[in-house]
Design a protein around this motif. Sequence first.
Motif, PDB file in Angstrom:
ATOM      1  N   ARG A 112       0.828  -1.202   0.000  1.00 44.39           N
ATOM      2  CA  ARG A 112       0.000   0.000   0.000  1.00 44.39           C
ATOM      3  C   ARG A 112       0.865   1.257   0.000  1.00 44.39           C
ATOM      4  O   ARG A 112       0.635   2.201  -0.757  1.00 44.39           O
ATOM      5  CB  ARG A 112      -0.918  -0.010   1.219  1.00 44.39           C
ATOM      6  N   ASP A 164      -7.615  -5.370  -0.445  1.00 49.02           N
ATOM      7  CA  ASP A 164      -7.529  -4.172   0.397  1.00 49.02           C
ATOM      8  C   ASP A 164      -7.931  -2.956  -0.429  1.00 49.02           C
ATOM      9  O   ASP A 164      -7.259  -2.625  -1.416  1.00 49.02           O
ATOM     10  CB  ASP A 164      -6.108  -4.000   0.930  1.00 49.02           C
ATOM     11  N   TRP A 186      -7.771   0.278  -0.054  1.00 52.25           N
ATOM     12  CA  TRP A 186      -6.874   1.440  -0.122  1.00 52.25           C
ATOM     13  C   TRP A 186      -5.666   1.132  -1.007  1.00 52.25           C
ATOM     14  O   TRP A 186      -5.196   2.003  -1.741  1.00 52.25           O
ATOM     15  CB  TRP A 186      -6.441   1.847   1.283  1.00 52.25           C
ATOM     16  N   THR A 187      -5.172  -0.101  -0.934  1.00 54.87           N
ATOM     17  CA  THR A 187      -4.081  -0.499  -1.832  1.00 54.87           C
ATOM     18  C   THR A 187      -4.559  -0.462  -3.283  1.00 54.87           C
ATOM     19  O   THR A 187      -3.847   0.027  -4.172  1.00 54.87           O
ATOM     20  CB  THR A 187      -3.595  -1.917  -1.472  1.00 54.87           C
TER      21      THR A 187
END
Length: 459
Positions: A190, A227, A229-230
Amino acid sequence: MVSLEDSHLNSRRVHSIYGLHSPTSASSSKIWRDRGRSMRTIRSHLYCNDHSCCSVVDSSAGKSEFGSENLTDSVVDMRLGELASRTSESVKPLLVEDDFLDLSQSFSDFSVCSSNVSGELQRLATRTTGENAGKQENLELDQEHEPCLGFLQRENFSTEIIESITPEDLLPTVKICIDGLESPSIAVKRSAAAKLRLLAKNRSDNRALIAESGGVLALMPLLRCNDPWTQEHAVTALLNLSLHHDNKMLITNAGAIKSLIYVLKTGTETSKQNAAAALMSLAMIDDNKLSIGACGAIPPVVSLLISGSSRGKKDALTTLYKLCSARLNKERAVSAGAVKPLVALVVEQGMGMAEKAMVVLSSLAAIEEGRIAIVEEGGIPSLVEAVDNSSLKGKEFAVVTLLQLCADSVRNRELLVREGGIPPLVALSQAGTVRAKHKAVTLLGHLREPRQGASSSTP
């Protein structure tokens, strides 16, 4: 406290790690830097042009040699400071404090989730505080196997300094980030994607460097990351990279189209917006337009147009406009239900989208299926209102679309007259733009034609 001698040792150590010459041996030649164009600039110019409707690094080489040692905050800051000082001496005086504040601010809004990401990185960087010595030792062992971990966990990334450094000097940083994308740690991935996103935000030369170093292929798997946000950082990094023309086909050939459509269906609001914008950027190459449409991009773009935020709707409009220059994509857009939300946007005031919606409607009105759908969804009353109350440019787009709808259809002309279209058309023929006046006069001429002059069976 760090002594002067220790600082000198650390400086020499960083020079050795990065494989760079000492600042004293740097060339005094002026450094050229291409800042490129941002996505916002490209979006804002798309509708203006058409009113009628570094060195190569093998990415397979494994971990970068530049990440072979842990880099402490003080060492990295010292190195960045030296590089910035070296470059600024040969190009321009040192930036004043206000300039640094402005540059810092320009990078602070890189994501709606920036505060969340920063908080996460801060927790990761300090999570060993208060833990027992055994856990601390385990973390140190992990860092030995993950040489880029310390750098990528840093909350403060000195982007304002990096802005003044040449791509050649940024290569070690880029390699560390690309290595981080292949880490087993989702937090490291990330952070690496977020930093590449920033490096590619404003500078065209950085976009070329990242792509040449294997950044595109390394980012691709993260588009399907669980994920959110990644995934968001990865799709935005690819959007920024796609703004460099030479990267467009590289991204396409890496299989990005289907993965971007996946993000368009599953991502956060920001991820969906940036996925749509990335597809629009790739669609600037004509061969990609049909490929994007054939892969199923148009239905999720229409969904973004219906339920997205204000920015999401603008990105969807821009993407539809670019894709619908191909006839097959016009048919796909009509089938996906694009006409109804477009007609609704025509009469919305204060959102800055009415004109763009009319441009896309004009494109769809070029095919019979589009004309039928526009009339069925109440397009004629909405366009008459736009001729009466819109901006000069909006009036022009509206009358162009009305002419497409009514030129060969007696039924549509009668509907236009019943909706009170003649007075605003007469006013426009006298006080509009040159093009609007011409289209209004032409449409009024059609309205005066006898009923038998055209086929009443044509919608």
